[in-house]
Design an enzyme around this catalytic site. Structure first.
Site, PDB file in Angstrom:
ATOM      1  N   ARG A 163       0.821  -1.216   0.000  1.00  0.00           N
ATOM      2  CA  ARG A 163       0.000   0.000   0.000  1.00  0.00           C
ATOM      3  C   ARG A 163       0.851   1.260   0.000  1.00  0.00           C
ATOM      4  NH1 ARG A 163      -5.127  -1.682   3.788  1.00  0.00           N
ATOM      5  NH2 ARG A 163      -6.404  -2.346   2.028  1.00  0.00           N
TER       6      ARG A 163
ATOM      7  N   LYS B   9     -17.388 -15.694   3.929  1.00  0.00           N
ATOM      8  CA  LYS B   9     -18.801 -15.512   4.252  1.00  0.00           C
ATOM      9  C   LYS B   9     -19.614 -14.990   3.084  1.00  0.00           C
ATOM     10  CE  LYS B   9     -19.555 -13.625   8.429  1.00  0.00           C
ATOM     11  NZ  LYS B   9     -19.269 -12.562   9.415  1.00  0.00           N
TER      12      LYS B   9
ATOM     13  N   GLY C 176      -8.306  -8.461   0.352  1.00  0.00           N
ATOM     14  CA  GLY C 176      -7.027  -8.613   1.035  1.00  0.00           C
ATOM     15  C   GLY C 176      -6.454 -10.018   0.919  1.00  0.00           C
TER      16      GLY C 176
ATOM     17  N   GLY D  81     -13.132  -3.660   0.727  1.00  0.00           N
ATOM     18  CA  GLY D  81     -14.515  -3.243   0.923  1.00  0.00           C
ATOM     19  C   GLY D  81     -14.928  -2.143  -0.049  1.00  0.00           C
TER      20      GLY D  81
HETATM   21  P1  ADP Z   1     -10.894 -11.475   0.561  1.00  0.00           P
HETATM   22  O1  ADP Z   1     -10.076 -10.913   1.705  1.00  0.00           O
HETATM   23  O2  ADP Z   1     -10.054 -11.810  -0.628  1.00  0.00           O
HETATM   24  O3  ADP Z   1     -12.090 -10.636   0.236  1.00  0.00           O
HETATM   25  P2  ADP Z   1     -12.383 -13.171   2.368  1.00  0.00           P
HETATM   26  O4  ADP Z   1     -11.865 -12.370   3.514  1.00  0.00           O
HETATM   27  O5  ADP Z   1     -13.818 -13.043   2.003  1.00  0.00           O
HETATM   28  O6  ADP Z   1     -11.490 -12.895   1.055  1.00  0.00           O
HETATM   29  O7  ADP Z   1     -12.117 -14.712   2.638  1.00  0.00           O
HETATM   30  C1  ADP Z   1     -10.830 -15.230   2.837  1.00  0.00           C
HETATM   31  C2  ADP Z   1     -10.820 -16.388   3.779  1.00  0.00           C
HETATM   32  O8  ADP Z   1     -11.760 -17.373   3.394  1.00  0.00           O
HETATM   33  C3  ADP Z   1      -9.478 -17.076   3.810  1.00  0.00           C
HETATM   34  O9  ADP Z   1      -8.890 -16.878   5.068  1.00  0.00           O
HETATM   35  C4  ADP Z   1      -9.787 -18.548   3.546  1.00  0.00           C
HETATM   36  O10 ADP Z   1      -9.078 -19.434   4.390  1.00  0.00           O
HETATM   37  C5  ADP Z   1     -11.273 -18.614   3.845  1.00  0.00           C
HETATM   38  N1  ADP Z   1     -11.927 -19.730   3.148  1.00  0.00           N
HETATM   39  C6  ADP Z   1     -12.009 -19.924   1.812  1.00  0.00           C
HETATM   40  N2  ADP Z   1     -12.628 -21.095   1.556  1.00  0.00           N
HETATM   41  C7  ADP Z   1     -12.952 -21.646   2.733  1.00  0.00           C
HETATM   42  C8  ADP Z   1     -13.601 -22.852   3.143  1.00  0.00           C
HETATM   43  N3  ADP Z   1     -14.042 -23.727   2.240  1.00  0.00           N
HETATM   44  N4  ADP Z   1     -13.758 -23.074   4.471  1.00  0.00           N
HETATM   45  C9  ADP Z   1     -13.302 -22.203   5.380  1.00  0.00           C
HETATM   46  N5  ADP Z   1     -12.695 -21.036   5.066  1.00  0.00           N
HETATM   47  C10 ADP Z   1     -12.505 -20.766   3.764  1.00  0.00           C
HETATM   48 MG    MG Z   2     -10.380 -10.962   3.859  1.00  0.00          MG
END
Ligand code: ADP
Ligand code: MG
Length: 407
Positions: free
Chosen positions: A37, A211, A364, A387
């Site tokens: 960043r 989620k 992230g 976000g």
């Molecule tokens: P980003 O930061 O890219 O937006 P998120 O924060 O929404 O992504 O999600 C990332 C997390 O989701 C990671 O830490 C990963 O371990 C978890 N994750 C992905 N698939 C699964 C799964 N099948 N079960 C549990 N956790 C998961």
């Molecule tokens: Mg994340």
């Protein structure tokens, strides 16, 4: 949408520019663990300095919630910034301790006259003052007191109506001083506007992560613009379970079943292809030595958690990805942090990296995955705002951007 940018800043030689940057970097043992960043905002810093302006840089760091937290001081960020710029960056003990008047005096003393090089100073963590998150105009007024012009490069904070990105630029404009976007913010808005307004088709969105509740609004907004939604990660299980599949002990949000059924129906009515995993790597626990096997996505045995998409799913997703002209990726396909569950994320990342499409990654954890794979240069745009980029792609008005629009 056109933002006022550095080209609209006017002559700032010898003047002081307030730069709101997003220097909210991860720290480890009192050091910057990832300086992406900081690097991302260097072009803006350098351009402003080249024009002979003094720079007062400000950012938030972590969540100190309006109080001074020693471990969230900007010191490590300043040290890294000095290394990257190869110049001295002065520390300002405001907000938090010193008063705004002191800062003006300090800055005045640093200025050694017209022939001396411009001064660079870094304010303390903006969130040490509770008025930042309250979008307080008195705080904005104090910040405006340091500045002849305002530049915002903090895309990651653009979705928050906080004083340094909302009340402050409002105040600058109201008092006839320029308030413009820096190069990073400008680029983010340009790229994401294309996705929002006229993406080259076929437009494929790959969504994953933990989620589904975080990303339901994104799914619904994307189903108005994209041609296909490929859904992996833990969020897929809420969709699979809502459709009657057996998901064992996988992560699920049953209170979202109705929402996902509606979102799916909405997408199907618009002719958007929704691709869910066919096979899943399921394990007895979230650890590298857990017993694991690849099973059909809708019949995961009890006692097993789905932790990654399987190889057939990677192949199917890759087929859709190969035909795309625009790809948006947000959210890992599995628990990529653990090697046995990283193949799905790697497979999809490589498919996107190798595709002819214009490709964008946000989020992230997704960026971390891309970095670990060494694929940073294989994507057209890595969005720095998690976000903020999702809200932008939902078509929402972001307070930090709206105020910089040409009017
Ligand atoms: P980003 O930061 O890219 O937006 P998120 O924060 O929404 O992504 O999600 C990332 C997390 O989701 C990671 O830490 C990963 O371990 C978890 N994750 C992905 N698939 C699964 C799964 N099948 N079960 C549990 N956790 C998961
Ligand atoms: Mg994340």
């Amino acid at each position: 949408m056109r933002l006022r940018a550095l080209d609209d800043l006017g002559d700032v030689a010898g003047k002081t520019v307030f730069l709101r940057a997003d220097l909210n970097v991860p720290l480890e043992d009192g050091k910057v663990a990832d300086d992406a960043r900081i690097r991302a905002t260097l072009p803006t810093i350098e351009e402003v300095l080249e024009r002979g302006a003094h720079l007062v840089i400000a950012s938030h760091l972590g969540r100190p919630k309006g109080k001074v937290k020693e471990e969230l001081r900007m010191r490590p960020v300043r040290a890294r910034l000095e290394e990257l710029l190869d110049r001295e960056v002065h520390a300002i003990r405001f907000p938090g301790q010193a008063s705004a008047e002191n800062v003006v005096t300090d800055l005045g003393e640093l200025d050694e006259g017209p022939s001396a090089p411009p001064v660079i100073a870094l304010l303390e963590n903006l969130r040490f003052d509770a008025r930042e998150e309250a979008n307080d105009t008195s705080f904005a007024g104090e910040l405006a007191g340091f500045a002849d012009a305002y530049v915002d490069d903090a895309f990651g904070a653009a979705h928050r109506a906080h004083a340094s990105v909302s009340a402050l630029p409002e105040l600058m404009i109201a008092s006839g001083r320029p308030a413009v976007a820096g190069r990073l913010l400008q680029k983010e808005v340009e790229v994401l506007s294309t996705l929002l307004e006229h993406p080259e088709k076929p437009y494929v969105a790959v969504l994953g992560g933990a989620k589904i509740s975080d990303k339901l609004a994104t799914i619904s907004a994307l189903s108005e613009r994209a041609d296909a939604l490929l859904i992996g990660g833990a969020m897929a299980f809420t969709l699979i379970a809502a459709g009657g599949g057996q998901i064992g002990d996988s992560l699920v949000e049953p209170d979202r079943f109705e929402d996902v059924r509606r979102a799916r129906k909405q997408a199907e009515e618009r002719g958007v292809l929704i691709q869910l995993p066919e096979d899943i790597v399921a394990a007895s626990g979230v650890s590298v030595d857990a017993e694991r096997s690849t099973v059909p996505a809708d019949s995961i045995p009890k006692g097993r958690k789905g932790l990654d998409i399987g190889p057939r799913t990677v192949e199917e997703f890759a087929r859709t990805i190969a035909d795309a002209h625009t790809i948006l990726w947000n959210g890992p396909m599995g628990v990529f942090e653990l090697e046995p569950f990283s193949a799905g994320t790697r497979g999809v990342a490589m498919a996107i990296a190798g595709a002819k499409a214009f490709s964008i990654v946000g989020g992230g954890d997704s960026l971390l995955a891309v970095k670990r794979l060494g694929l940073e240069d294989s994507f057209d745009h890595l969005s720095t705002g998690g976000g903020a980029s999702l809200e932008f792609l939902e078509g929402k008005t972001l307070p930090g951007i709206e105020v910089l629009e040409e009017r």
